[in-house]
Design a protein around this motif. Structure first.
Motif, PDB file in Angstrom:
ATOM      1  N   TRP A   4       9.539   6.244 -14.297  1.00 43.51           N
ATOM      2  CA  TRP A   4       9.566   7.506 -13.544  1.00 43.51           C
ATOM      3  C   TRP A   4       8.384   8.396 -13.883  1.00 43.51           C
ATOM      4  CZ3 TRP A   4       9.908  12.118 -16.112  1.00 43.51           C
ATOM      5  CH2 TRP A   4      10.352  12.089 -17.433  1.00 43.51           C
ATOM      6  N   ASN A   7       5.423   7.051 -11.743  1.00 43.82           N
ATOM      7  CA  ASN A   7       5.732   6.948 -10.313  1.00 43.82           C
ATOM      8  C   ASN A   7       4.765   7.819  -9.519  1.00 43.82           C
ATOM      9  OD1 ASN A   7       6.850   6.835  -7.775  1.00 43.82           O
ATOM     10  ND2 ASN A   7       8.949   7.208  -8.495  1.00 43.82           N
ATOM     11  N   ARG A   8       4.217   7.290  -8.421  1.00 42.23           N
ATOM     12  CA  ARG A   8       3.239   8.023  -7.631  1.00 42.23           C
ATOM     13  C   ARG A   8       3.862   9.189  -6.889  1.00 42.23           C
ATOM     14  NH1 ARG A   8       1.980   4.664  -2.247  1.00 42.23           N
ATOM     15  NH2 ARG A   8       4.116   4.032  -1.868  1.00 42.23           N
ATOM     16  N   PHE A   9       5.152   9.210  -6.675  1.00 45.65           N
ATOM     17  CA  PHE A   9       5.824  10.314  -5.990  1.00 45.65           C
ATOM     18  C   PHE A   9       6.031  11.524  -6.923  1.00 45.65           C
ATOM     19  CE2 PHE A   9       7.320   6.559  -3.615  1.00 45.65           C
ATOM     20  CZ  PHE A   9       6.744   6.874  -2.394  1.00 45.65           C
ATOM     21  N   MET A  10       5.859  11.323  -8.238  1.00 49.16           N
ATOM     22  CA  MET A  10       5.996  12.414  -9.213  1.00 49.16           C
ATOM     23  C   MET A  10       4.685  13.193  -9.398  1.00 49.16           C
ATOM     24  SD  MET A  10       9.096  12.602 -10.194  1.00 49.16           S
ATOM     25  CE  MET A  10       9.055  13.589 -11.632  1.00 49.16           C
ATOM     26  N   ALA A  11       3.601  12.704  -8.860  1.00 44.82           N
ATOM     27  CA  ALA A  11       2.302  13.375  -9.011  1.00 44.82           C
ATOM     28  C   ALA A  11       2.319  14.800  -8.463  1.00 44.82           C
ATOM     29  CB  ALA A  11       1.214  12.546  -8.351  1.00 44.82           C
ATOM     30  N   PRO A  12       2.901  15.082  -7.279  1.00 48.09           N
ATOM     31  CA  PRO A  12       2.952  16.477  -6.818  1.00 48.09           C
ATOM     32  C   PRO A  12       3.770  17.376  -7.747  1.00 48.09           C
ATOM     33  CG  PRO A  12       3.441  14.990  -4.993  1.00 48.09           C
ATOM     34  CD  PRO A  12       3.379  14.158  -6.256  1.00 48.09           C
TER      35      PRO A  12
END
Length: 147
Positions: A4, A7-12
């Motif tokens: 997690w 994870n690339r979706f956690m960058a924002p």
């Protein structure tokens, strides 16, 4: 490392947290100095001048107080650097004037038989004057009957 975190979706979310933290640190460092609060100047109370009457006794020493009803209505002049005022002695020998700044000279036209103790001779005959320092609220002036 856990999945997690990478994870690339956690960058924002990471960008938001870092921006928020940076804004907090910069806000704390660059905060303006608190401006000092100036207290409101106190409204000066009225200037109260009391005439205390004394009658000379034996050997020229002052004796008991004499009623000051005889002085009621006597003319009073207050001299200041900026202006002067005409007043009158009120009930019980009290003179009330507007407060002012700077030194003050009080001249009282006393009736015949009265004189001011520790005063200087005024410009008009029969008037006694006192020089008062600045910033006094209640002033007591001694007048003597007779002598």
């Amino acid at each position: 490392m856990p999945e997690w975190i990478t994870n690339r979706f956690m960058a924002p979310v990471y960008a938001l947290l870092i921006s928020f933290g940076t804004a907090l640190v910069l806000g704390a460092v660059m905060a303006p100095d608190p401006t000092p609060v100036e207290p409101e100047p106190a409204t000066p109370a009225a200037l109260t001048i009391r005439l205390v009457a004394r009658q000379p006794a034996e050997k020229g020493l002052p004796d008991d107080d004499v009623p000051v009803t005889e002085l009621q209505g006597s003319q009073v002049r207050l001299y200041r650097a900026a202006s002067d005022a005409k007043l009158a002695v009120g009930k019980d020998g009290v003179i009330t004037a507007e407060p002012g700044t700077g030194p003050l000279t009080v001249c009282v036209s006393l009736p015949r038989g009265w004189r001011g103790a520790e005063s200087v001779q005024g410009a008009a005959p029969g008037s006694s004057c006192w020089d008062l320092p600045a910033g006094q609220g209640d002033v007591t002036l001694v007048v003597v009957k007779g002598g």
